[in-house]
Motif scaffolding. Structure first.
Motif, short mmCIF file in Angstrom:
data_model
loop_
_atom_site.label_atom_id
_atom_site.label_comp_id
_atom_site.label_asym_id
_atom_site.label_seq_id
_atom_site.Cartn_x
_atom_site.Cartn_y
_atom_site.Cartn_z
N THR B 140 0.82 -1.22 0.00
CA THR B 140 0.00 0.00 0.00
C THR B 140 0.85 1.27 0.00
O THR B 140 0.31 2.37 0.02
CB THR B 140 -0.93 0.01 1.23
OG1 THR B 140 -0.11 -0.02 2.41
CG2 THR B 140 -1.87 -1.17 1.21
N SER B 141 2.17 1.11 -0.03
CA SER B 141 3.07 2.26 -0.14
C SER B 141 4.45 1.76 -0.52
O SER B 141 4.69 0.54 -0.55
CB SER B 141 3.14 3.03 1.20
OG SER B 141 3.84 2.26 2.16
N HIS B 142 5.33 2.71 -0.81
CA HIS B 142 6.74 2.35 -1.00
C HIS B 142 7.44 2.69 0.31
O HIS B 142 7.56 3.86 0.67
CB HIS B 142 7.33 3.14 -2.17
CG HIS B 142 8.75 2.77 -2.49
ND1 HIS B 142 9.08 1.96 -3.55
CD2 HIS B 142 9.91 3.08 -1.88
CE1 HIS B 142 10.40 1.79 -3.59
NE2 HIS B 142 10.91 2.47 -2.58
N VAL B 143 7.89 1.68 1.01
CA VAL B 143 8.50 1.88 2.32
C VAL B 143 9.99 2.20 2.16
O VAL B 143 10.72 1.47 1.49
CB VAL B 143 8.31 0.64 3.21
CG1 VAL B 143 9.10 0.78 4.50
CG2 VAL B 143 6.83 0.45 3.51
N LEU B 144 10.41 3.31 2.76
CA LEU B 144 11.81 3.69 2.72
C LEU B 144 12.60 3.00 3.83
O LEU B 144 13.76 2.68 3.68
CB LEU B 144 11.95 5.20 2.87
CG LEU B 144 11.35 6.01 1.72
CD1 LEU B 144 11.26 7.48 2.10
CD2 LEU B 144 12.19 5.84 0.47
N CYS B 145 11.92 2.81 4.96
CA CYS B 145 12.56 2.16 6.10
C CYS B 145 11.46 1.59 6.98
O CYS B 145 10.57 2.32 7.42
CB CYS B 145 13.40 3.17 6.87
SG CYS B 145 14.22 2.47 8.30
N ALA B 146 11.54 0.28 7.22
CA ALA B 146 10.47 -0.37 7.97
C ALA B 146 10.44 0.07 9.43
O ALA B 146 9.39 0.06 10.07
CB ALA B 146 10.62 -1.88 7.88
N THR B 147 11.59 0.42 9.96
CA THR B 147 11.64 0.95 11.33
C THR B 147 12.35 2.29 11.27
O THR B 147 13.57 2.36 11.19
CB THR B 147 12.41 0.00 12.27
OG1 THR B 147 13.67 -0.32 11.69
CG2 THR B 147 11.62 -1.28 12.47
N ALA B 148 11.58 3.34 11.31
CA ALA B 148 12.11 4.67 11.04
C ALA B 148 13.02 5.16 12.15
O ALA B 148 12.94 4.69 13.28
CB ALA B 148 10.94 5.65 10.87
N PRO B 149 13.91 6.10 11.83
CA PRO B 149 14.86 6.61 12.82
C PRO B 149 14.15 7.39 13.93
O PRO B 149 13.26 8.19 13.66
CB PRO B 149 15.75 7.54 11.99
CG PRO B 149 14.88 7.96 10.85
CD PRO B 149 14.03 6.78 10.55
#
Lengths: 50, 222
Positions: B140-149
């Motif tokens: 449902t989206s393009h994930v840049l980072c699964a666990t964000a900073p």
């Protein structure tokens, strides 16, 4: 789990006009946000409640 | 009438009358004026390039490169929606500087506000020495980072969307994200955006939490 989530804000930038504004999420955006929160919680059960 | 060697401009003959000198000069000048008319025009920063193999057929052209279309702060929001993206470029580059998420959450983006299974992607994430690979053909989206900073740590993300103006095909998306802080990791994702094959006219950078810092810039590439 999602009922206590405050409705976040969206920053809008129109590249054609240069207009910028901060506004509350509309209903569709908020629904998507709640779905994203639920998806993240499902994928990271150890972080729920942080 | 004699002519010049290279461009064939008409010049007076040695036997022409002096009284015809003004007309002869005018003829020569007009010939030069006509030949170089394509040197006129252009705007600051443009370069002159050949328009065909024909002599003196030039055109003014903007050199290939990257143009900043706009920037916005992420701080205090859950999403930044950038709309009315110019369709005058071939590729789109989006750079996110020092993204920080307050609390835990995913970090990604959507095009044209579309979320329903419009994305396919394959991600490889490196954290320490651990490599994790994930993928979906109906994300449902393009994930840049699964666990964000969760803290400022020289984080940086770059997204490249190829041929984003086409309305006849899916768009190829490449993204990379690096966080140089606690839990050093890098995420590289290859993906596509279907979205009824429509041209990409808006991008929404989002987190499932709140951004505590960071900014985003959108560039057009020719």
């Amino acid at each position: 789990m999602t009922t206590s989530i405050e409705r976040p804000e969206v920053f809008e930038l129109d590249l054609m006009t240069g207009d910028k504004k901060l506004r509350p999420m509309n209903d569709d955006e908020y629904e998507q946000h709640l779905a994203d929160v639920a998806d993240y919680a499902a994928a990271n059960p150890d972080q729920v409640g942080e | 009438m004699p002519t010049t060697t290279n461009f064939g401009w008409t010049t007076p003959a040695d036997t022409d009358l002096v009284s015809q000198g003004a007309a002869a000069m005018r003829t020569l000048g007009n010939g030069v004026d006509t030949s170089f008319v394509k040197l006129k025009g252009g705007t600051t920063g443009q370069t002159l390039v050949k328009n065909s193999d024909t002599d003196l057929d030039f055109t003014w052209s903007s050199p290939p490169g990257t143009t900043l279309l706009g920037s916005a702060s992420l701080t205090g929001t859950s999403s930044v929606n950038i709309t009315s993206i110019s369709q005058s470029y071939t590729d789109l580059i989006v750079r996110v500087y020092l993204p920080v998420v307050s609390g835990a959450g995913v970090f990604g983006f959507r095009l044209n506000g579309l979320s329903t299974s419009n994305y396919a992607n394959l991600s490889q994430q490196v954290s320490g020495t651990t490599i994790t690979q994930t993928g979906s053909s109906s994300a449902t989206s393009h994930v840049l980072c699964a666990t964000a900073p969760t803290a400022a740590a020289s984080g940086y993300a770059e997204i490249r969307i190829a041929d984003y103006t086409t309305s006849s095909n899916v768009k190829l998306i490449q993204s990379s994200y690096v966080n140089n802080g606690t839990g050093i990791h890098t995420t590289i994702t290859q993906g596509t955006f279907r979205g009824s094959n429509a041209a990409a006219t808006s991008i929404t950078i989002y987190t499932s939490s709140i951004f505590g810092g960071g900014s985003v810039s959108v560039y057009g590439v020719k």
